[in-house]
Motif scaffolding. Sequence first.
Motif, short mmCIF file in Angstrom:
data_model
loop_
_atom_site.label_atom_id
_atom_site.label_comp_id
_atom_site.label_asym_id
_atom_site.label_seq_id
_atom_site.Cartn_x
_atom_site.Cartn_y
_atom_site.Cartn_z
N GLU A 126 12.80 -49.57 -29.70
CA GLU A 126 11.75 -49.37 -30.70
C GLU A 126 11.42 -47.89 -30.93
O GLU A 126 11.17 -47.49 -32.08
CB GLU A 126 10.48 -50.15 -30.32
N PRO A 127 11.42 -47.03 -29.87
CA PRO A 127 11.17 -45.61 -30.13
C PRO A 127 12.18 -45.01 -31.11
O PRO A 127 11.82 -44.17 -31.93
CB PRO A 127 11.29 -44.97 -28.74
N ILE A 128 13.44 -45.46 -31.02
CA ILE A 128 14.46 -44.97 -31.94
C ILE A 128 14.28 -45.58 -33.32
O ILE A 128 14.31 -44.88 -34.34
CB ILE A 128 15.87 -45.31 -31.41
N THR A 129 14.07 -46.89 -33.35
CA THR A 129 13.98 -47.60 -34.63
C THR A 129 12.87 -47.06 -35.50
O THR A 129 13.05 -46.86 -36.72
CB THR A 129 13.75 -49.11 -34.38
N PHE A 130 11.72 -46.77 -34.90
CA PHE A 130 10.59 -46.30 -35.68
C PHE A 130 10.35 -44.79 -35.55
O PHE A 130 9.56 -44.21 -36.29
CB PHE A 130 9.32 -47.05 -35.27
N GLY A 131 11.02 -44.15 -34.58
CA GLY A 131 10.79 -42.73 -34.35
C GLY A 131 11.79 -41.82 -35.02
O GLY A 131 11.44 -40.74 -35.51
N VAL A 132 13.07 -42.22 -35.08
CA VAL A 132 14.08 -41.34 -35.67
C VAL A 132 13.84 -41.08 -37.16
O VAL A 132 13.89 -39.90 -37.58
CB VAL A 132 15.49 -41.89 -35.40
N PRO A 133 13.54 -42.07 -38.01
CA PRO A 133 13.56 -43.52 -37.80
C PRO A 133 14.87 -44.13 -38.31
O PRO A 133 15.63 -43.49 -39.03
CB PRO A 133 12.39 -43.99 -38.66
N ILE A 134 15.06 -45.41 -37.94
CA ILE A 134 16.14 -46.20 -38.53
C ILE A 134 15.61 -46.95 -39.75
O ILE A 134 16.31 -47.10 -40.76
CB ILE A 134 16.69 -47.23 -37.51
N VAL A 135 14.38 -47.44 -39.64
CA VAL A 135 13.77 -48.23 -40.72
C VAL A 135 13.74 -47.43 -42.02
O VAL A 135 13.21 -46.31 -42.07
CB VAL A 135 12.34 -48.67 -40.32
N MET A 136 14.34 -48.02 -43.04
CA MET A 136 14.36 -47.45 -44.40
C MET A 136 15.00 -46.06 -44.43
O MET A 136 14.73 -45.26 -45.32
CB MET A 136 12.96 -47.39 -44.99
N ASN A 137 15.90 -45.79 -43.49
CA ASN A 137 16.62 -44.52 -43.45
C ASN A 137 18.02 -44.75 -44.02
O ASN A 137 18.86 -45.38 -43.37
CB ASN A 137 16.70 -44.01 -42.02
#
Length: 452
Positions: free
Chosen positions: A357-368
């Motif tokens: 989750e830190p990667i999914t929402f931190g990098v982020p992956i979502v809507m990237n």
Amino acid sequence: MKFLEEKFVPLAARIGSQRHLVAIRDAFVVIMPVTIVGAIAVLINNIQGIFSKNGLNVVAIQEGYTNFITSTGIKDVMTAVNKGSINMMAILLVVTLGYQMAKGLDGDGIATSVVGLTCYLGLAPAVQTLANNYTLPTDKTITSIEVLTGDVASGGLASNKLDSNGMFVGMILTIIVAEIFVRLSRNDKLKITLPDGVPPAVAGSFTVLIPAIITVILVVAVGIYIEKFSGMNLWVIIQKFVSAPLNSVADTLGTAVLVEFLIAFLWVFGLHGANIVGSVTTPIFTPMLLENTAAFEAGKTGKDIPNIISGMNCFTRVGGSGATFGLIIAVLIFGKVQAERTVIGISVAPGLFEINEPITFGVPIVMNPVYMLPFIIGPTILGAASYILMDLGVIERVVLSAPWVTPPILFPFLATGGGIKAAIWAAIEIVLLTLLWTPFVMISNKQNAREA
């Protein structure tokens, strides 16, 4: 993209929040620790198989370990643990699902669980009691044979109605019971109200007394009459018309690809793909995995393990959904965007335990738009490749429910009951994932350099 956001994503969210699916999902979550305990017990009793002639061919270690766990009583302890966990999965599911169904309906969870269990046990076929003696008319030298029926069978419940074989019946029956019982419990005319001085526990039991009586008699009567008219009990009916068709459709390469694709696809829109898809697949895949566990416990290996797709997440979600362990390595080696390196640095430890989750929402992956593609195609390709390799017998099939937070490589090793080839494939997967993510990390570097 706009169509997906407006049409598909809301539909997936509604499916994921459907109360029956949510109750089933949460019930499986509750019994997950017990499932893992049972899997550990099976692993301890059978791990020596990796040293057999068909494995590493160190028979002395295999025999020495077997003698050790037998002589010390460890084998007996683990067998008892397995008997009370994996071999009771249907019972555990009925109890937990009854509670979760009542919770979703704002009903009495404990009472619903008890009523559901009563109906299930009431309808479960009993072991046929043997007669005191049997006449053998075809053999003139022996007229009868005495049987100690108390030692052989006593009308108890068949064990295969208590384990994973009864899970589908348990799910369907408990949902029906909960829907009837909770609704009847809301009817004030069916409530028996006792004076205020009566202890709450006693008063509560009388409040649901009439709804419980009606539900149990109604459900059990319907089940009995179905068997009388059809000649098949509920277990046979469910196996023939529900379990078998679902298993034949579920255990395919197409399903393996579709499941991994949907999980990752939903995640890139900010939806918990594993929970949404799992609410549909868990009731199907869990009995299949437990069937594999039973086969493994019986000494079967390779293609003699019946199912392929169950438990395959140990190969496909390396570092978590989207198989982001490759992204961690790629950013640490090639990443030049300080924000990404900071997030990845924080995410290394969670990623080792399949939490991303830190990667999914931190990098982020979502809507990237840069990272969405590898996030989706990575686990999808791994799902297809792993399924094919297991189908061909190149790597071992999954037979145990290992904790999902087990680190990569060790995860498939444990899940396959000590599969060396599975662990090697997992190491190869990490290399492939790193190669997959690297070009996208470099694209991200260039984009952020231009923006700077």
